[in-house]
Design an enzyme around this catalytic site. Structure first.
Site, PDB file in Angstrom:
ATOM      1  N   ARG A   1       0.689  -1.232  -0.197  1.00  0.00           N
ATOM      2  CA  ARG A   1       0.046  -0.098   0.061  1.00  0.00           C
ATOM      3  C   ARG A   1       0.948   1.157   0.065  1.00  0.00           C
ATOM      4  O   ARG A   1       0.349   2.304  -0.244  1.00  0.00           O
ATOM      5  CB  ARG A   1      -1.111  -0.106   1.104  1.00  0.00           C
ATOM      6  CG  ARG A   1      -1.916  -1.092   1.379  1.00  0.00           C
ATOM      7  CD  ARG A   1      -2.804  -0.935   2.606  1.00  0.00           C
ATOM      8  NE  ARG A   1      -3.545  -0.014   2.442  1.00  0.00           N
ATOM      9  CZ  ARG A   1      -4.577   0.253   1.887  1.00  0.00           C
ATOM     10  NH1 ARG A   1      -5.277  -0.815   1.396  1.00  0.00           N
ATOM     11  NH2 ARG A   1      -5.469   1.412   1.950  1.00  0.00           N
TER      12      ARG A   1
ATOM     13  N   GLU B   1      -1.951  -1.985 -22.051  1.00  0.00           N
ATOM     14  CA  GLU B   1      -1.548  -2.631 -20.752  1.00  0.00           C
ATOM     15  C   GLU B   1      -0.058  -3.029 -20.818  1.00  0.00           C
ATOM     16  O   GLU B   1       0.450  -3.044 -19.860  1.00  0.00           O
ATOM     17  CB  GLU B   1      -2.562  -3.593 -20.530  1.00  0.00           C
ATOM     18  CG  GLU B   1      -2.491  -4.486 -19.324  1.00  0.00           C
ATOM     19  CD  GLU B   1      -2.441  -3.859 -18.080  1.00  0.00           C
ATOM     20  OE1 GLU B   1      -2.768  -2.722 -17.979  1.00  0.00           O
ATOM     21  OE2 GLU B   1      -2.141  -4.493 -17.236  1.00  0.00           O
TER      22      GLU B   1
ATOM     23  N   HIS C   1       0.859   7.792 -38.076  1.00  0.00           N
ATOM     24  CA  HIS C   1       0.499   9.340 -37.738  1.00  0.00           C
ATOM     25  C   HIS C   1       1.329  10.070 -36.841  1.00  0.00           C
ATOM     26  O   HIS C   1       1.009  10.879 -36.356  1.00  0.00           O
ATOM     27  CB  HIS C   1      -1.087   9.383 -37.299  1.00  0.00           C
ATOM     28  CG  HIS C   1      -2.016   8.715 -38.270  1.00  0.00           C
ATOM     29  ND1 HIS C   1      -2.572   9.382 -39.670  1.00  0.00           N
ATOM     30  CD2 HIS C   1      -2.797   7.830 -38.288  1.00  0.00           C
ATOM     31  CE1 HIS C   1      -3.109   8.859 -40.232  1.00  0.00           C
ATOM     32  NE2 HIS C   1      -3.389   7.794 -39.606  1.00  0.00           N
TER      33      HIS C   1
END
Ligand code: M6R
Length: 615
Positions: free
Chosen positions: A27, A488, A511
């Protein structure tokens, strides 16, 4: 962001808190600290760095004795990661100590106010302001700790999961939550406090998950009293039996959690099907969808909100929903959606995707959509998480705990759930023929076995990783259902190896990105059969004629791309719509091996945290 752990009972608190911090390190891991109370003294040790650094420092500087302990592993928001800004924080008197996950947004105004009353501050944190606010309230009003915490929290704006201890009241810890998760493990005359249940599963399987806006006084001798922070009303806490086991949260012989979780995908996908899909009978059961089938299938539009990898799963779902169920879909970054005054009506269905079920931006997007009358469906992995509770209905992914910061099995199980949902809606709406429906279901059932086969390319992928590990940049290209897989793949590489990577729809290359291609540039191209295969082959030719290095993900037995590419990685053949579940696997392994070869901390990449509970 940030993990908090607490213990009060008859055991030595230190080993419980330390092990709890190690489990919660996913965390946040830029600094850590522990406070221990041994019946006389309240001692504190904190340091910049990981829990392992804290252990070394603590064991050589303070006694580890005490039956009460609070610990914190930090992901910095206010103030740089250093010893002083680490938690726990003392109040000015030294009587109170606090750990906090979240942000107190009005901390600056509160700090100025407290300064006028003589309070001083050592750190740059909002948390030190909160503990002194509690002390100030307690001094002024002469109230007990629980009441002081409540009054103080009612003056704050922001998000928190906190635990506060007062050495003059050594039998209790006061906890509260708003916007950040907090679980209380209930044992025999002992209690555990944590951001999730992993720190206490070997001690008790009974847990109370505080709801947003609730606080609890946890007393070693008298048990737990839960009340609403706003109006002081008492709440009857629901004690839940945990389904988690120790094995699920350990590495099980793998070098890293990420690798374990990559290899768990065949069983995670099967678990996601279990009880939901009866392929031979043509049945999909999903309670959250079944109960709301008219509402969802009559939606004028589906809006998908998510962040990071979950957002990529949402993009795959956009292609699948539109293809099968013929419902228009828009996919939004939750963080953008919430701030751009979006047009949402009661005819819209919002699908919120989140592994952790705690992502602050996704949560805020859900609240906004609900305010505007939309029906909100959640796709979460963590059972009982905030998002799963905030949504009107939902479906869990059943992937099991995902501990590596880089999301892997969450992604493939999210796609699995969303595919089942799209199929169910398509059947209900009649936008898919029965034979096609049956074919897809039967192929879905074969996917776990095919994922296993895709994992069989590991050694080949390792070989390729060794060749390209020193690349500075990398391009990922895919089309159709595999365009989000390219995104991803690029995210996986950047977040764990720190190599710059970009994903593009293969045809977009001409592009702009084509200008980047030279002999130094590895280009990972998803070129599986069907779909836009021939077009992708042309794109590969364009890369080759500019000397780019091609790593192609191809369908087993492909010869055309093999002749053009520098390297090929095969995946089994499947129906086009299901290819993302297979093509993702080699991309996960490629980034994993590159990061390991570069000596990076795969499970805890720099600057990241597993659940982003701040804006
Ligand atoms: O828990 P969530 O799915 O809501 O998390 C969303 C993102 O923070 C997460 O997917 C992040 O991008 C991962 N580190 C990606 O591997």
């Amino acid at each position: 962001m940030c993990g908090i752990v607490g213990y009060i009972g008859h055991r030595d608190a230190y080993p419980v808190v330390l092990k709890g911090l190690q489990r919660l390190e996913y965390r946040g891991y830029d600094s850590a600290g522990i406070a221990l109370y041994d019946g006389e003294e309240l001692k504190l040790c904190k340091t910049k760095g990981k829990v392992a650094d804290l252990k070394e420092k603590l064991e050589s500087s303070i006694s580890t004795k005490g039956n009460v302990g609070l610990g914190h592993t930090r992901w910095a928001t206010h103030g740089v990661p250093n010893d002083v800004n680490s938690h726990p924080h003392y109040s000015n008197s030294g009587n109170l100590v606090i750990i906090h996950n979240g942000i107190i947004e009005n901390y600056d105004a509160l700090k100025k106010e407290l300064k006028t009353r003589g309070f001083t501050f050592e750190s740059d944190t909002d948390t030190e302001v909160l503990v002194n606010l509690i002390e100030d309230v307690s001094n002024k009003e002469g109230v007990k700790l629980g009441k002081a915490v409540q009054i103080a929290l009612n003056q704050t704006v922001g998000a928190y999961a906190i635990a506060v201890f007062d050495k003059r009241k050594p039998n209790e810890i006061v906890v509260a939550r708003l916007g950040s998760p907090l679980a209380i493990g209930v044992g025999e005359d002992e209690f555990f406090i944590a951001s999730d249940a992993s720190p206490f599963i070997e001690y008790t399987s009974n847990a109370i998950y505080l709801e947003d806006g609730e606080m609890a006084v946890v007393r070693r001798d008298k048990g737990i009293k839960v009340r609403k922070i706003k109006d002081d009303s008492l709440v009857d806490p629901y004690v839940q039996e945990l389904q988690l086991n120790l094995e699920q949260i350990e590495k099980g012989g793998y070098e890293h959690f990420m690798l374990k979780e990559i290899y768990e995908q065949p069983s995670a996908i099967s678990d996601t099907f279990r009880g939901r899909m009866l392929a031979d009978k043509g049945i999909i059961r999903m309670a959250g969808v079944d109960d709301n089938i008219e509402r969802i299938s009559n939606a004028k539009r589906i809006l998908i909100v998510a962040c990071g990898t979950s957002w990529h799963a949402g993009l795959v779902a956009e292609y699948i929903f539109e293809d099968l169920a013929r419902i228009p879909v828009e996919v939004e970054y939750a963080s953008e959606f919430r701030y751009r005054n979006p047009i949402i009506s009661e005819n819209d269905v919002v699908i919120a995707i989140s592994q952790s079920g705690e992502t602050a931006d996704t949560m805020a997007a859900i609240k906004l959509a609900k305010e505007k009358g939309a029906f909100v469906f959640g796709v979460c992995n963590v059972v009982g998480s905030s998002i799963s509770r905030e949504t009107h209905a939902g479906a869990y992914t059943h992937a099991g705990p995902e501990i590596g910061v880089a999301s892997t099995k969450a992604f493939t199980t999210q796609i699995t759930v969303l595919t089942l949902m799209a199929l169910k809606l398509a059947k209900h709406k009649g936008t898919i023929s029965h034979p096609d429906f049956m074919l897809l279901l039967q192929e879905m059932e074969r996917i776990p076995g095919k994922v296993k086969l895709a994992l069989g390319s590991n050694e080949n992928i390792k070989f390729i990783a060794d060749i390209y590990k020193d690349a500075r940049n990398c391009l990922y290209l895919g089309r159709g259902f595999n365009f989000p897989v390219a995104l991803e793949g690029a995210l996986k590489l950047k977040e764990i190896s720190y190599i710059h990577a970009e994903g593009y729809p293969a045809a977009e290359m001409k592009h702009g990105p084509i200008a980047l291609i030279d002999e130094q540039m590895p280009v990972v191209v998803i070129a599986t059969k069907k779909g836009h295969y021939e077009k992708v082959v042309s794109n590969i030719q364009e890369i080759k004629s500019r000397s780019g290095k091609i790593i192609a993900i191809v369908t087993e037995g492909d010869t055309e791309v093999r002749d053009l590419a520098d390297h090929v990685i095969e995946v089994p053949e499947t129906m086009e719509l299901l290819t993302p579940l297979l093509t993702t696997i080699p991309l996960q392994l490629l980034s994993y091996h590159i990061a390991v070869m570069l000596g990076k901390n795969v499970d805890q990449p720099r600057n990241l945290a597993k659940s982003v509970t701040v804006e």
